[in-house]
Design a protein around this motif. Structure first.
Motif, PDB file in Angstrom:
ATOM      1  N   SER A   1     134.133 103.439 -15.537  1.00 19.38           N
ATOM      2  CA  SER A   1     134.624 102.686 -16.695  1.00 19.38           C
ATOM      3  C   SER A   1     133.633 101.591 -17.061  1.00 19.38           C
ATOM      4  N   GLY A   2     133.828 101.008 -18.243  1.00 25.92           N
ATOM      5  CA  GLY A   2     133.071  99.832 -18.657  1.00 25.92           C
ATOM      6  C   GLY A   2     131.565 100.011 -18.675  1.00 25.92           C
ATOM      7  N   ILE A   3     130.865  98.987 -18.219  1.00 27.56           N
ATOM      8  CA  ILE A   3     129.408  98.988 -18.225  1.00 27.56           C
ATOM      9  C   ILE A   3     128.863 100.126 -17.372  1.00 27.56           C
TER      10      ILE A   3
ATOM     11  N   GLU B   1     130.109 103.095 -16.689  1.00 25.39           N
ATOM     12  CA  GLU B   1     130.213 104.380 -17.377  1.00 25.39           C
ATOM     13  C   GLU B   1     129.169 104.478 -18.493  1.00 25.39           C
TER      14      GLU B   1
ATOM     15  N   LYS C   1     133.129  94.270 -23.882  1.00 23.55           N
ATOM     16  CA  LYS C   1     134.439  94.911 -24.040  1.00 23.55           C
ATOM     17  C   LYS C   1     134.588  96.028 -23.013  1.00 23.55           C
ATOM     18  N   THR C   2     135.441  95.797 -22.029  1.00 21.59           N
ATOM     19  CA  THR C   2     135.717  96.755 -20.964  1.00 21.59           C
ATOM     20  C   THR C   2     137.204  96.653 -20.617  1.00 21.59           C
TER      21      THR C   2
ATOM     22  N   ASP D   1     139.645  93.449 -21.494  1.00 21.69           N
ATOM     23  CA  ASP D   1     140.752  93.719 -22.420  1.00 21.69           C
ATOM     24  C   ASP D   1     141.997  92.903 -22.079  1.00 21.69           C
TER      25      ASP D   1
ATOM     26  N   SER E   1     129.768  95.613 -27.027  1.00 20.74           N
ATOM     27  CA  SER E   1     130.311  96.856 -26.491  1.00 20.74           C
ATOM     28  C   SER E   1     129.619  97.194 -25.175  1.00 20.74           C
ATOM     29  N   ALA E   2     130.264  98.019 -24.372  1.00 14.21           N
ATOM     30  CA  ALA E   2     129.667  98.454 -23.109  1.00 14.21           C
ATOM     31  C   ALA E   2     128.396  99.252 -23.368  1.00 14.21           C
TER      32      ALA E   2
END
Length: 242
Positions: free
Chosen positions: A13-15, A17, A177-178, A182, A193-194
């Motif tokens: 997830s997030g950065i 991913e 934004k992850t 959130d 954004s990531a």
């Protein structure tokens, strides 16, 4: 690039991913690490140059078993982490404090114990810390302390790895934004954004930078406040609590 191997923790997830897709898309051999097996299976199917390892970075035996499956890593990106706040300082939650420190900092030592020997001369370790370590923020006793520890770890390790010719990058993202951000209930200026974060991290690492920080509109502002008298930042931080 096909002979360069990148291992990324927190890749589900997030950065993490976003970094996975960025490096895999450029043709690197990418190893995605995380606990979510279903998500890892999805990542593994992305391209032939992608593979995944499911383990918990805070569990020494799991990390050891994962490391046994790897022969060489050219770039180790230690990205996995957690953010939890101390909501009532007078009822200080030591369990939450320990959990955050364990996930964000102690796990780094576990990963280094088992993966550092996999990095050849000319390789690099990248620590994803946070711009929150530049200044103290309210409710961030656990998160900020853990990231400040990561900063010191990275900067100290860089000195001790000179003889081994292994490089170290310290990364200070701003608000990204992850799923972790959130849940924040406060304003996050200059939110990125990531995917944008991944691009900037890749660019900084490719340029062999020791220190990568972004967006500079935020990080430079924080650094400016950090060198001013403490009462100035304190008044701003306390005002944000009202």
């Amino acid at each position: 690039m096909k002979d360069k191997t990148v291992l990324i923790t927190g890749a589900t997830s997030g950065i993490g991913e976003a970094l996975f897709y960025h490096y895999a898309g450029l043709g690197y051999q990418v190893i995605a690490c995380g606990r979510n097996r279903e998500k890892l299976d999805k990542l593994a199917s992305f391209k032939k140059n992608a593979r995944c390892l499911a383990f918990d970075i805070t569990k020494g035996e799991q990390v050891k078993q994962a490391a046994a499956q790897i022969s060489k890593i050219d770039l180790l990106i230690l990205n996995a982490g957690d953010c939890q706040y101390i909501d009532d300082v007078m009822k200080f939650d030591s369990d939450r404090f320990a959990q955050v420190i364990n996930t964000n900092l102690i796990s780094m030592g576990i990963m280094l114990e088992h993966f550092l020997s996999k990095i050849p001369k000319g390789g690099r370790i990248a620590f994803v810390s946070s711009s929150a370590s530049i200044l103290p923020f309210t409710r961030s006793e656990a998160y900020g302390a853990s990231k400040a520890g990561v900063d010191y770890l990275a900067n100290s390790l860089r000195l001790d790895l000179v003889k081994q010719q292994i490089n170290v990058s310290l990364i200070h993202p701003g608000f990204i934004k992850t799923p972790l951000t959130d849940k924040n209930d406060f304003d996050m200026p200059f939110l990125l954004s990531a995917e944008e974060a991944a691009k900037r991290i890749y660019k900084g690492i490719a340029a062999e930078k020791d220190y990568i920080h972004f967006p500079k509109r935020l990080t430079m502002l924080l650094k400016t406040f950090a060198i001013l008298p403490n009462f100035i930042w304190r008044s701003i931080a306390l005002r944000s609590m009202q």
